[in-house]
Design a protein around this motif. Structure first.
Motif, short mmCIF file in Angstrom:
data_model
loop_
_atom_site.label_atom_id
_atom_site.label_comp_id
_atom_site.label_asym_id
_atom_site.label_seq_id
_atom_site.Cartn_x
_atom_site.Cartn_y
_atom_site.Cartn_z
N ALA A 5 0.82 -1.21 0.00
CA ALA A 5 0.00 0.00 0.00
C ALA A 5 0.86 1.26 0.00
O ALA A 5 0.42 2.31 -0.48
N ARG A 6 2.09 1.15 0.51
CA ARG A 6 3.02 2.28 0.49
C ARG A 6 3.83 2.32 -0.80
O ARG A 6 4.83 3.02 -0.89
N LYS A 7 3.41 1.54 -1.79
CA LYS A 7 4.00 1.53 -3.14
C LYS A 7 5.44 1.04 -3.15
O LYS A 7 6.26 1.49 -3.96
N GLN A 8 5.75 0.12 -2.25
CA GLN A 8 7.10 -0.46 -2.24
C GLN A 8 7.21 -1.53 -3.33
O GLN A 8 6.31 -2.36 -3.51
N THR A 9 8.30 -1.53 -4.05
CA THR A 9 8.53 -2.50 -5.11
C THR A 9 8.93 -3.85 -4.50
O THR A 9 9.32 -3.93 -3.33
N PRO A 10 8.84 -4.94 -5.27
CA PRO A 10 9.28 -6.24 -4.76
C PRO A 10 10.72 -6.22 -4.25
O PRO A 10 11.04 -6.89 -3.26
#
Length: 724
Positions: A366-371
């Motif tokens: 949800a915090r737009k962190q990438t894999p």
């Protein structure tokens, strides 16, 4: 001469594990009469550290089936006894393997070997059965070196090929003793004495025929390479180097001669710089009895295939984040925003309400962190399974971030000379406050009165009375902790490896933490700690690697990670294993140790699988509060110069020296501590706690008093300054 002991105590502690030692110290500190007894001849129990020879003896003792104690002792009317158990039952599946041969089994270096080495020196390559010549850089020599297979037994294990040593070492057979002695480094703007044990003289491991080879003026060099190919290093000042490294030929005898240079842990753990143990060490003043080393790098395994990947350094500071090449510019900005939020997440609870029933990974997405960022955060910063709750993941991340910079560039500390030093530190405090220590004395049974309360113990036919009994769960009678089938109980898989070089070569020695995630054939997250001579754990040029995970078969659970990091197959390259030990340790940390147990018997579980000591500190505090709810848990112990003696100011008598200038000065603000002289019994005097006279400087004479403002003593040869 055997000392006759008193038979009545407030607290009797059986076993010298970490939790037991904390409880004993806390009880003695508030004025309770304490007897601390252990059947072993060493401190630490399941938390102990051993020399290499000591570990061999521990393995032998663990494999021996001790007969159950069936001796019946006379007790008072209305009392009954329960037999105690063998504490060695905590360890199962013990498998030790020598990956190097005995000297008598090593092939002598005859004329053929000499001509082969000379040919290699001239041609710059080797030709071995099943292998081809590989080009090497100028002035480098590739050497045929058979790699021990995991399945090979002690007597058939392949030895590392004999390599020549420098001529200066040939003549003397040693390394200058002053090498690698570290200078004090500043901690919180004050210099702290920190001495790393000097290198021990090396032993000639080769036969007379090899003296011709050893006379070469140029050392045979081996090109370093990583088992999985390329390896990334973040800090430009610590870029891994392919500089040639002289590899010594080791035999079992030559390694055992260095035995006292090793300090091998049964339960290796780290301290968070702002974790409960560090705070307890500071507040209780126990920190003066221990020294610590900063972990200098945190690694992670980045997979590029099922079992293919590379070791990557985890950025642990703002500067590391912006200089790393493992994340893109956009990812760096996202990561910094996330870390800033996690550092102060308790100030934004309203934003987290929607994640109360969600996992940590869902929060990160949800915090737009990438894999890529999710991997770094979950595996190397929070060090949790991504499916844990959002709150737990945030708490772990905050602990990591708040611990950064207190003593070094990473959040972690490692106990110098092994984790077995920490139980002994609390033993010293207990002894200072008149606790009595007796080793090499077994406890055959506990005594229960008519009310089913513990009234004492029986040891070697003598009954010792007590109000409270604190006992390691492994000593406890079967009626309290039935461990009839440890294979079906929760356990910890551990592996100890002695290797000839670091898993990630560097210009300077590093203390390394690595967490290998679940990926490919590796079905469990494995924690890896690598330490060397800088922490007083190994001789020079050797490293000790500890692996830990939850499981029931240590060798099988850790096999995949060992194959990734070490040269375990003949076709692989990398660090070579000289000696290895696998074992399983019973984990009773989540077991109810109060059910069916008398109220005044307090059982202490052994180590758990977690990285830190939080569970042990929590349990020790809980046990002490149950025994003495009105007393303070481990109040600060005075420094020697703060102690006021009862006879201070009195007229000296013949033979007295308390009125001399050497007497500690008075300090009315601190108050007086009665009889503060250490009262060690014969056992405590002779034990010398860790039996490391040749590897460790004792605290007497050079011990630095540590106050709350100074925090704890740390040593770090990698940084000229340490952030406070």
């Amino acid at each position: 001469m055997e000392v006759e002991l008193p038979t009545e105590y407030d607290v009797i502690v059986v076993g010298t594990g970490f939790v037991e030692c904390i409880v004993a110290a806390a009880s003695a500190r508030v004025g309770k009469k304490v007897l601390h007894i252990d059947k072993n001849d060493y401190y630490g129990g399941q938390w102990a550290s051993f020399s290499l020879q000591g570990m061999e003896e521990w393995i032998e003792a663990s494999e021996q089936q001790e007969k159950a104690n069936e001796t019946v002792h006379d007790v008072a009317k209305g009392e009954r006894t329960l037999l105690t158990c063998n504490p060695m039952r905590a360890h199962t599946n013990i498998k030790r393997t020598w990956h190097i041969k005995k000297e008598s089994e090593m092939a002598p270096a005859g004329k053929t070997s000499l001509s082969e080495l000379r040919s290699q020196d001239e041609t710059g390559g080797v030709s071995a059965e099943g292998s081809t010549k590989e080009p090497v850089a100028d002035n480098d020599v590739s050497v045929d070196a058979k790699i021990p297979s995991r399945q090979e037994s002690e007597t058939t294990s392949t030895c590392i090929d004999l390599l020549s040593e420098m001529k200066s070492q040939d003549e003397k057979g040693d390394i200058p003793s002053g090498e690698d002695t570290k200078e004090p480094v500043p901690v919180n703007d004050e210099s702290v004495e920190a001495t790393v044990p000097p290198s021990e003289p090396t032993d000639k491991a080769c036969t007379k025929e090899m003296e011709e080879v050893e006379s070469h003026t140029e050392a045979v060099e081996v090109v370093e390479s990583n088992a999985m190919g390329s390896i990334k290093e973040e800090n430009s000042n610590n870029v891994p180097t392919d500089e040639s490294k002289e590899i010594r030929c080791w035999s079992q005898e030559s390694l055992l001669k260095q035995s006292r240079r090793f300090n091998l842990d049964l339960a290796p753990k780290l301290l968070f710089s702002r974790g409960p143990l560090v705070e307890l060490l500071i507040s209780s003043n126990v920190a003066r009895y221990a020294e610590f080393k900063c972990i200098t790098r945190v690694l992670t395994w980045v997979a590029s295939g099922e079992d293919i990947g590379e070791l990557v350094v985890v950025p642990c500071s703002r500067s590391d984040v912006f200089t790393t090449s493992n994340v893109s510019l956009v990812e760096k900005r996202l990561l910094m925003k996330l870390l800033e939020f996690c550092h102060n997440f308790d100030q934004h609870l309203e934003e987290l309400e929607e994640y109360d029933n969600k996992t940590f990974i869902e929060f990160l997405k949800a915090r737009k962190q990438t894999p890529n960022l999710i991997h770094f955060v979950t595996e190397s910063i929070a060090m949790v399974d991504g499916n844990v709750s959002c709150k737990e993941g945030l708490e772990k991340t905050k602990l990591f971030l708040t611990s950064l910079g207190r003593y070094g560039t990473t959040p972690f500390l490692f106990s110098m000379y092994g984790c077995g030093e920490l139980p002994q530190a609390f033993c010293r405090l207990c002894a200072v406050f008149e606790g009595t220590y007796v080793l090499r004395r077994s406890v055959s049974s506990i005594v229960l009165n008519a009310d089913n309360a513990c009234s004492g113990i029986i040891s070697e036919g003598v009954c010792f009375k007590c109000s409270h009994l604190v006992m390691d769960t492994m000593y406890a009678p079967h009626q309290y902790i039935p461990v009839s089938n440890a294979s079906t109980s929760k356990s910890i898989s551990r592996g100890i490896f002695i290797i000839d070089r670091s898993i990630l070569p560097n210009k300077t020695e590093q203390l390394t933490l690595l967490r290998v995630p679940v990926q490919g054939r590796n079905l469990k997250p494995v924690t890896v700690i690598e330490v060397g001579i800088g922490a007083g754990i190994c001789p020079k040029d050797l490293y000790c690697v500890h692996m830990t995970c939850e499981g029931s078969d240590a060798e099988e659970d850790l096999r995949v990670v060992a194959e990734r990091l070490f040269a375990v197959e003949e076709t692989s390259v990398g660090p070579r294993v000289l000696w290895s030990l696998y074992f399983n340790q019973l984990d009773l940390s989540n077991t109810d140790t109060m059910e069916g147990v008398p109220e005044n018997i307090h059982l202490c579980s052994g180590p758990d699988a977690s990285l830190d000591y939080d569970t042990a500190i929590s349990q020790a505090h809980s046990l002490f509060t149950r025994m003495f709810p009105e007393e303070q848990f481990l109040p600060r112990a005075p420094d020697p110069e703060e102690i006021v003696f009862d006879n201070a100011g009195a007229e000296p008598k013949e033979g007295d020296n308390f009125g001399s200038e050497e007497c500690p000065k008075q300090n009315e603000e601190r108050g007086s501590v009665d009889n503060a002289n250490t009262t060690h019994n014969e056992e405590a005097e002779s034990a010398n706690y860790s039996d490391k006279e040749d590897t460790k400087n004792t605290n007497s004479g050079t011990q630095r008093n540590v106050s709350e403002s100074e925090d704890i003593t740390t040593t770090n040869e990698f940084n000229d300054t340490v952030a406070s």
